[in-house]
Design a protein around this motif. Structure first.
Motif, PDB file in Angstrom:
ATOM      1  N   ARG A 154     -19.968  52.474 -40.502  1.00 44.96           N
ATOM      2  CA  ARG A 154     -21.316  52.054 -40.118  1.00 44.96           C
ATOM      3  C   ARG A 154     -21.529  51.903 -38.618  1.00 44.96           C
ATOM      4  O   ARG A 154     -22.677  51.870 -38.172  1.00 44.96           O
ATOM      5  N   GLU A 155     -20.470  51.797 -37.830  1.00 42.77           N
ATOM      6  CA  GLU A 155     -20.623  51.720 -36.381  1.00 42.77           C
ATOM      7  C   GLU A 155     -20.358  53.081 -35.735  1.00 42.77           C
ATOM      8  O   GLU A 155     -21.175  53.576 -34.974  1.00 42.77           O
ATOM      9  N   TYR A 156     -19.224  53.689 -36.064  1.00 46.82           N
ATOM     10  CA  TYR A 156     -18.924  55.022 -35.542  1.00 46.82           C
ATOM     11  C   TYR A 156     -19.550  56.118 -36.406  1.00 46.82           C
ATOM     12  O   TYR A 156     -19.808  57.218 -35.924  1.00 46.82           O
ATOM     13  N   GLY A 157     -19.756  55.845 -37.665  1.00 45.02           N
ATOM     14  CA  GLY A 157     -20.376  56.797 -38.578  1.00 45.02           C
ATOM     15  C   GLY A 157     -21.676  56.237 -39.125  1.00 45.02           C
ATOM     16  O   GLY A 157     -22.124  55.157 -38.751  1.00 45.02           O
ATOM     17  N   ARG A 277     -13.206  73.133 -36.563  1.00 42.18           N
ATOM     18  CA  ARG A 277     -14.105  72.306 -37.373  1.00 42.18           C
ATOM     19  C   ARG A 277     -15.029  71.437 -36.518  1.00 42.18           C
ATOM     20  O   ARG A 277     -15.907  70.775 -37.039  1.00 42.18           O
ATOM     21  N   GLN A 278     -14.789  71.455 -35.215  1.00 36.69           N
ATOM     22  CA  GLN A 278     -15.505  70.540 -34.314  1.00 36.69           C
ATOM     23  C   GLN A 278     -15.426  69.117 -34.859  1.00 36.69           C
ATOM     24  O   GLN A 278     -16.396  68.365 -34.886  1.00 36.69           O
ATOM     25  N   ALA A 279     -14.204  68.794 -35.325  1.00 38.16           N
ATOM     26  CA  ALA A 279     -13.963  67.513 -35.971  1.00 38.16           C
ATOM     27  C   ALA A 279     -13.817  66.398 -34.940  1.00 38.16           C
ATOM     28  O   ALA A 279     -13.402  66.618 -33.809  1.00 38.16           O
ATOM     29  N   ARG A 280     -14.113  65.218 -35.374  1.00 35.28           N
ATOM     30  CA  ARG A 280     -13.983  64.026 -34.534  1.00 35.28           C
ATOM     31  C   ARG A 280     -12.825  63.194 -35.063  1.00 35.28           C
ATOM     32  O   ARG A 280     -12.840  62.758 -36.216  1.00 35.28           O
ATOM     33  N   VAL A 281     -11.813  62.997 -34.234  1.00 28.99           N
ATOM     34  CA  VAL A 281     -10.685  62.141 -34.585  1.00 28.99           C
ATOM     35  C   VAL A 281     -10.898  60.811 -33.867  1.00 28.99           C
ATOM     36  O   VAL A 281     -10.766  60.732 -32.647  1.00 28.99           O
ATOM     37  N   GLN A 282     -11.261  59.794 -34.619  1.00 30.51           N
ATOM     38  CA  GLN A 282     -11.699  58.523 -34.044  1.00 30.51           C
ATOM     39  C   GLN A 282     -10.721  57.405 -34.378  1.00 30.51           C
ATOM     40  O   GLN A 282     -10.503  57.078 -35.547  1.00 30.51           O
ATOM     41  N   GLY A 283     -10.113  56.822 -33.361  1.00 29.61           N
ATOM     42  CA  GLY A 283      -9.280  55.649 -33.578  1.00 29.61           C
ATOM     43  C   GLY A 283     -10.135  54.436 -33.896  1.00 29.61           C
ATOM     44  O   GLY A 283     -11.214  54.253 -33.317  1.00 29.61           O
ATOM     45  N   ILE A 284      -9.663  53.623 -34.825  1.00 31.48           N
ATOM     46  CA  ILE A 284     -10.377  52.401 -35.216  1.00 31.48           C
ATOM     47  C   ILE A 284      -9.404  51.233 -35.103  1.00 31.48           C
ATOM     48  O   ILE A 284      -8.379  51.202 -35.785  1.00 31.48           O
ATOM     49  N   ALA A 285      -9.700  50.288 -34.237  1.00 29.96           N
ATOM     50  CA  ALA A 285      -8.885  49.085 -34.083  1.00 29.96           C
ATOM     51  C   ALA A 285      -9.713  47.872 -34.490  1.00 29.96           C
ATOM     52  O   ALA A 285     -10.135  47.063 -33.674  1.00 29.96           O
ATOM     53  N   VAL A 286     -10.019  47.795 -35.781  1.00 28.55           N
ATOM     54  CA  VAL A 286     -10.843  46.750 -36.389  1.00 28.55           C
ATOM     55  C   VAL A 286     -12.277  46.870 -35.849  1.00 28.55           C
ATOM     56  O   VAL A 286     -12.858  47.951 -35.918  1.00 28.55           O
ATOM     57  N   GLY A 287     -12.865  45.810 -35.287  1.00 23.70           N
ATOM     58  CA  GLY A 287     -14.254  45.873 -34.839  1.00 23.70           C
ATOM     59  C   GLY A 287     -14.677  44.571 -34.204  1.00 23.70           C
ATOM     60  O   GLY A 287     -13.932  43.591 -34.189  1.00 23.70           O
ATOM     61  N   HIS A 288     -15.900  44.561 -33.683  1.00 27.13           N
ATOM     62  CA  HIS A 288     -16.369  43.377 -32.952  1.00 27.13           C
ATOM     63  C   HIS A 288     -17.085  42.375 -33.867  1.00 27.13           C
ATOM     64  O   HIS A 288     -17.329  42.643 -35.062  1.00 27.13           O
ATOM     65  N   VAL A 289     -17.436  41.232 -33.279  1.00 25.73           N
ATOM     66  CA  VAL A 289     -18.057  40.143 -34.029  1.00 25.73           C
ATOM     67  C   VAL A 289     -19.384  40.572 -34.641  1.00 25.73           C
ATOM     68  O   VAL A 289     -19.678  40.248 -35.800  1.00 25.73           O
ATOM     69  N   ARG A 290     -20.207  41.292 -33.872  1.00 22.33           N
ATOM     70  CA  ARG A 290     -21.512  41.690 -34.410  1.00 22.33           C
ATOM     71  C   ARG A 290     -21.350  42.506 -35.685  1.00 22.33           C
ATOM     72  O   ARG A 290     -22.074  42.296 -36.666  1.00 22.33           O
ATOM     73  N   ALA A 291     -20.387  43.433 -35.690  1.00 18.38           N
ATOM     74  CA  ALA A 291     -20.153  44.240 -36.886  1.00 18.38           C
ATOM     75  C   ALA A 291     -19.644  43.381 -38.041  1.00 18.38           C
ATOM     76  O   ALA A 291     -20.004  43.612 -39.208  1.00 18.38           O
ATOM     77  N   PHE A 292     -18.817  42.388 -37.731  1.00 20.73           N
ATOM     78  CA  PHE A 292     -18.298  41.510 -38.783  1.00 20.73           C
ATOM     79  C   PHE A 292     -19.431  40.704 -39.405  1.00 20.73           C
ATOM     80  O   PHE A 292     -19.471  40.493 -40.627  1.00 20.73           O
ATOM     81  N   GLU A 293     -20.364  40.259 -38.590  1.00 19.01           N
ATOM     82  CA  GLU A 293     -21.527  39.543 -39.126  1.00 19.01           C
ATOM     83  C   GLU A 293     -22.316  40.429 -40.081  1.00 19.01           C
ATOM     84  O   GLU A 293     -22.745  39.980 -41.159  1.00 19.01           O
ATOM     85  N   ARG A 294     -22.517  41.689 -39.700  1.00 15.84           N
ATOM     86  CA  ARG A 294     -23.225  42.640 -40.579  1.00 15.84           C
ATOM     87  C   ARG A 294     -22.449  42.851 -41.866  1.00 15.84           C
ATOM     88  O   ARG A 294     -23.036  42.889 -42.959  1.00 15.84           O
ATOM     89  N   LEU A 295     -21.141  43.006 -41.749  1.00 15.54           N
ATOM     90  CA  LEU A 295     -20.317  43.211 -42.932  1.00 15.54           C
ATOM     91  C   LEU A 295     -20.403  42.026 -43.883  1.00 15.54           C
ATOM     92  O   LEU A 295     -20.552  42.198 -45.100  1.00 15.54           O
ATOM     93  N   LEU A 296     -20.315  40.815 -43.347  1.00 14.12           N
ATOM     94  CA  LEU A 296     -20.345  39.636 -44.205  1.00 14.12           C
ATOM     95  C   LEU A 296     -21.670  39.517 -44.945  1.00 14.12           C
ATOM     96  O   LEU A 296     -21.709  39.112 -46.117  1.00 14.12           O
TER      97      LEU A 296
END
Length: 337
Positions: A154-157, A277-296
């Motif tokens: 939801r943040e990167y995709g 494929r013009q693929a995107r290889v995206q590292g994910i190291a958890v996420g920030h507080v704003r995203a966690f609020e949305r997730l909750l």
């Protein structure tokens, strides 16, 4: 208070103490009476000395994710009151915006003390109100294992109805990825070496499954399931030599969300697969507080319930780590109080 401390790397150096001083919350901080903590692969790798060892102090109280209730307030805290139920956030300082290197110095469960203790300190900003429908044991599973796939989707995709997500494995991140993608309306393809676990992941919403032991070329199987087009996103918890297969499985301009390193921290990636494929290889190291609020909020609205594989008492934390090493279905939780 009782607390486990890592006196040096290696499980032989992880010890339970009965006389650790209770931490005192400073300005803008809260003291949490910990009810439950949940293990992630990161916690195991940290004890083994293969997760940012240069940052980890001796005597660290490990385990990043925990939940409980507010026991005391530091000066200036207004967000919470004593007795409020709270869940930790992995980064104390990453509130919003792009990730910064400095954020790695302020992570719960290493380099800062974590939740494998009767009490722990959080900043007011990095403590979240626990969803009302969840127990503390359930809430403790959310900070890394649920936020990681959410941040990818939801943040990167922009995963939603009509999209297809391939999820590797059936551990904590993978089970949450399946639940979240399903709730977003996406099609989920699950992979595992166990037919029993594949049956269970279907019960959580996966529409298709691939046994990679009986079907080693699982990327080709994913392409076949999508009519040769490929998936919109792969949640890659394996890394290592299999990363190229994840790229092979995505559609043009699709994304491989690299969230783990079960097969190793380096990869001989086939760059031509990425380029064609013009693929995107995206590292994910958890996420920030704003995203966690949305997730909750999302977890509350969709009444998502974490899948807990097993629960151990505080004194049995070593056995909890061993269960994690065995490959649980969902999360391993340690009950503190």
């Amino acid at each position: 208070m009782r607390a486990w401390k890592l006196d040096d790397f290696g499980f032989d150096n992880l010890h339970l103490y009965d006389d650790v001083p209770v931490p005192v919350p400073g300005p803008g901080e809260i003291l949490v009476k910990v009810a439950a903590a949940a293990l992630n692969y990161r916690d195991k790798a940290l004890v083994e000395g293969i997760y940012a060892p240069e940052k980890m102090p001796k005597g660290l109280i490990p385990v990043a994710d925990f939940a409980g209730s507010v026991a005391a307030l530091g000066e200036g805290v207004t967000k919470f009151a004593v007795g409020d139920r709270v869940t930790s956030h992995f980064y104390l300082d990453w509130i919003d915006g792009p990730w910064r290197e400095s954020y790695t110095d302020r992570q719960t469960g290493g380099p800062l003390d974590g939740g494998l203790a009767e009490y722990a300190v959080l900043t007011e900003a990095a403590a979240m109100s626990t969803p009302a429908h969840l127990s503390d044991e359930g809430a403790a599973t959310l900070p890394i294992a649920a936020l990681t796939p959410w941040f990818a989707m939801r943040e990167y995709g922009d995963i939603g109805i009509g999209d297809t997500v391939l999820v590797q494995g059936t551990g904590g991140v993978s089970v949450f990825a399946t639940q979240i993608a399903t709730a977003l309306g996406a099609r989920v393809i699950g992979t595992s070496s166990s037919d029993d676990k594949l049956k269970r992941i279907r019960e959580l919403g996966a529409t298709d499954t691939i046994n990679y032991r009986t079907t080693p070329d699982w990327a080709a199987a994913a392409l076949e399931l999508t009519g040769g087009e490929g998936v919109d996103m792969v949640i890659d918890v394996v890394g290592g030599t299999g990363l190229t297969d994840s790229v092979r499985a995505v559609k043009g301009s699709g994304m491989v969300a690299v969230v783990g390193f079960l097969d190793g921290q380096t990869s001989p990636l086939d760059l031509m697969s990425v380029i064609w494929r013009q693929a995107r290889v995206q590292g994910i190291a958890v996420g920030h507080v704003r995203a966690f609020e949305r997730l909750l909020r999302f977890v509350g609205e969709h009444r998502i319930r974490p899948v807990v594989d097993s629960v151990f008492d505080l004194e049995d934390a070593r056995e909890a780590y061993e269960r994690l090493n065995q490959g649980p279905f969902g999360k391993v939780v340690i009950k503190i109080a």
